[in-house]
Design a protein around this motif. Structure first.
Motif: not given
Lengths: 337, 337, 337, 337
Positions: B55-66
């Motif tokens: 259903i939602v297979d997206l990765p969790l990205l690190p929030l490094t560049d707001i």
């Protein structure tokens, strides 16, 4: 009165032991101990386990001087981690205490077993050799004479109590491994914070497929290969084991019943196994009790057995108490019913 | 299509948001983010929340560049801790994003509130001033024009939706504070390992007596003092609030019903409040849904109201989605029913 | 040894009573009875309640000859429906038995009470007049001399044990009714099949708003108006009551604590109330036990009290046993801890 | 738009179907029916299932004129008891409706099956002959052309989806029967009051040992003998099946994985099976969803498979909807994700 101490008293099995010892007419609860480094040292046991308020209000003492503790005790209950039991049991034994170990540290006498399944090398082969496996209904004579009793694990207790009468009577087809599926409540994982035990994450599931350390414990003491699949259930306490096996040629339900009755109805002393025959075994009938309920059905060459225990009681603390009772000549279920 | 990102996507509300956004016909799920330091960075959201597989297979990205993240987004959902929302919201707002904050960081415009109840000094008084409180059924006009929407807490949503019609119509005795007792499922504490959330330790109990930070949130937005007592229940999701209050002299059940209907039955757009009158409000009727069910009974001078919501949905994620819908002119319950 | 019989032994409270009586050193369990028309007549109690196998394996006898049953008994426990207790109590009383009634049939001496709340006219006004309300911690002297003890209901026990010290010490504002919100496990509805108790239909909810028969029981025995809202919870056993009240002018937490200690810490005999002060009261700490845990917090003019009991024990069976112990001069908690 | 009616709409599967049909872009919910004798006739579906308020507020009509109902419908969903489906399906079929039967009335074409397992003689052998078994992932071509689809039972769906790839690829040892242990939530017993479903009586237990009617359904459609042991679990929804089997000589985990991928990853249309390989299958990941999660582990000659579904969805209603979609050329998961 026998002076009794509990080491590792802060956990679920420790709390159950404290309740039983304090209720036992021949035992005196001399002390509750935790590791010296524990954050719980100094607290009351009833601060951690509110149901004990007014029943056991003793403090959790740091275990700093094993010799002094051993000197104060006739009976030592180890409700400690496997490695801790392994490390400290000898000191109590050397001091002459009776030691009842609820961990896995002295259960299996097999090469490489501890390295492979517990991740450490066993350093006390003589004590391991002398340890008696505390499956109360089966090893009473040996328990009565032992100094070190290795109380069985929760899954192995349910599994063996159901299967052992059939194995001993040679009723099973040796070519086909019995299949043990068991579901345990979450308390089996102990008292600690972890994602797997987090309330919202708990969900019925199989785990440890083919690799759980209780498989070799069962197989070793049954002397019979088995396939063992543990499951985590969405409840606090209890284990239900469902066991499917193939019978030897010509074996009937009558033979099975005779084997069960021979194993469990010949004794004079009341023990903790209740035979239900073809009635339904229900988990809640044993939760909070010291009993193991066993039922069975046969069709053609196959048998299905079900067995239920409270994992913290017959699967740990009440079985330890049964062993204390057997060891010291008290009625087996003293302080348990 | 509006590009939408979710910050703090690994928790329970984040996962619900991801499901809703991916199902919404006018939103495009552009990215899921977690703190750069999170152990979950790099994992798939569906590794943490298995029900999302396929259903939602997206990765969790690190929030490094707001800035880069803000540049990619029309809509930002903050499912982050209060302090994190406080710290990062401004960057997204300055970049022109619509920001829907599920934390408490922008909910209450009162001196000392954040110091006293959240333990930090608020640094963004202008954004705090401009924030609109996202109680969807009551603030639709303001939400429609806002850039920063502070989505209400779970207890405050249930409490206010039940009480606000009576307060607005001046049906309550101003001398006596309404008593709000509410029971929440364990997911209200978020996705983490702790003893209090440990499966075997969860037990129905009141907590935070007189000190819970949702009391001032409720009182502030209702403009009415209340006594609020939250409880932890032995279930995963949902909140049931039972509210006892004294009516102003002469007020009858007809007046109450008229106030409820005036508040919730005059709208053309379908919203998330269902009025049950004197029928029984049951928690399971709202678990898994975006609705708030409200019932009431009057006897003499007293009224008892009950209100039920899913704490993760109407108490968090679906209310945020309602706000997105209102803000952007979509039917309120788009992607929610 | 006092001969003891249990009428209505097939239900949940009957099973608990059977366990306690069989464990009591001064009581002899002489018979378990059910209505002659019951489908359970002739079965073993342990057929209905599997946990009693090996503990209480007596049959459920049809109650066909009350005189003969009365003649065999010193003590009669009525775990019967209200109407049944009402109808049969006199026969046991006339025969000289001590009667401990767990139903509501003899609890409240007020005109119209039984017609309004129980749907029948009370026919035994003299016995009703002589009955002592078995709130053990408060009425020990009267219980000690009574022949008919009306054991309190489950909600009233929790509510009164928490509120009575404050009412007696006149610490509450008489202008404002205390608000009692209580959540009960499903066993409170008894052992029977119904849609409301059906596993998949059980859902946290308030019920009986303003109309539950336990409201007048509480108000009558407290001598204080209260608003009482019962809730059904998704668990088997236990009641948690959360009580919000306004204190009289000038009353402080010290006064409250003094009143609590005066009520519950002045006794020499151990009873079943545990004072927790400002510690958290947790339901699971009392489930399976005879205790009532009480906690309290004060802020300004308001107090919140929480009280927890096992509804089948302190809310029914163990309180009946406490009354038996008090009546016959045994330590109060004999057979209970 | 296809006119769709649901017969037997008052139960749990009926309610799920109503929600799905009302959400489906190509279906029009034309009517909800119950037996003319039902106490629920005339009520709103949302009176019985409160979660449907505002979503499906249609009345439950008495099924008094099958011909008229059939004339109004393109698609008929039978969520009725086995005997009722058996009796009424023909009338809808003769009228030309597509019939999707969720009962067991048309699932197994074997002599004596209905007499032995369902207690009635099958009267419609031609319709039984023409019925297609609606295991969606396996029988899509036949379903696409059928008029009568017999939707599989809940246990058989989980069991077959896991085992069928291995049976088809001939990876199992034909000498040893696979052992299927499955635990179901209480909703599997349907919406009704009974002691066995009574909240306080529900306890984990095995039932129907060797005699459950789903054993022959599984064996018949798999073309493979199996031992099947169902269990009742203490939760509302979901089934977890744990299957232990012996592999044919030389078969490895790679062969198993290849068979699984061949069965489930070759399709273009998204279906409802998710392959987890050696990851843990957790029940809660599928509760509320249309998916079946399957995992497997191999050691030596043995394999353990686990499969989880929502018993009311993939085990009943969502599989029926999948069949409607397949039959009518819509994407398989329309209205399901």
């Amino acid at each position: 009165m026998l002076n009794t101490v509990i080491i590792g008293a802060s956990g679920y099995t420790g709390a159950e032991l404290a309740k039983m010892v304090s209720r036992h007419p021949q035992l005196l609860l001399r002390g509750l101990y935790v590791s010296a480094a524990s954050v719980d040292a100094g607290k009351l046991l009833s601060d951690l386990h509110g149901q004990l308020k007014g029943i056991v209000d003793l403090p959790l003492l740091p275990l700093t001087d094993i010799k002094a503790t051993a000197a104060s005790a006739d009976i030592v209950l180890l409700a400690t981690a496997h490695e801790v039991s392994h490390d400290i049991a000898a000191a109590f034994l050397t001091a002459g205490c009776q030691v009842f170990d609820l961990s896995g540290a002295f259960r299996v006498k097999a090469d490489d077993f501890y390295r492979q399944y517990y991740g450490f090398e066993h350093q006390y082969s003589e004590w391991l050799e002398s340890a008696v496996y505390g499956l109360a209904e089966w090893n009473a004579d040996a328990i009565h004479q032992a100094q070190l009793i290795a109380v069985p694990g929760c899954y192995p207790t349910a599994s063996q109590l159901a299967l052992k009468p059939l194995v001993v009577a040679e009723l099973l087809d040796p070519q086909q491994w019995p299949v043990i599926n068991a579901v345990s409540g979450v308390s089996g994982a102990g008292r600690k914070a972890s994602m797997i035990n987090s309330f919202c994450e708990v969900s019925l599931q199989a785990y440890g497929l083919f690799t759980h350390r209780h498989q070799p414990e069962i197989a070793h003491h049954l002397n019979c290969d088995v396939i063992f699949t543990p499951h985590l259930g969405n409840f606090k306490r209890g284990i239900l084991a469902t066991i499917t096996a193939k019978l030897a040629v010509g074996v009937t339900v009558k033979d099975v019943t005779a084997a069960m009755e021979s194993a469990y109805l010949q004794t004079t002393d009341q023990h903790a196994v209740r035979l239900l025959g073809n009635k339904t075994v229900q988990l809640d009938d044993v939760v909070g009790s010291c009993f193991c309920d066993i039922g069975w059905q046969v069709q053609g060459e196959h048998i299905i057995l079900t067995a239920a225990i409270d994992n913290l009681l017959k699967g740990a603390s009440s079985q330890a108490m049964q062993c204390i009772n057997i060891r010291n000549g008290f009625p087996q279920l003293t302080a348990l019913v």
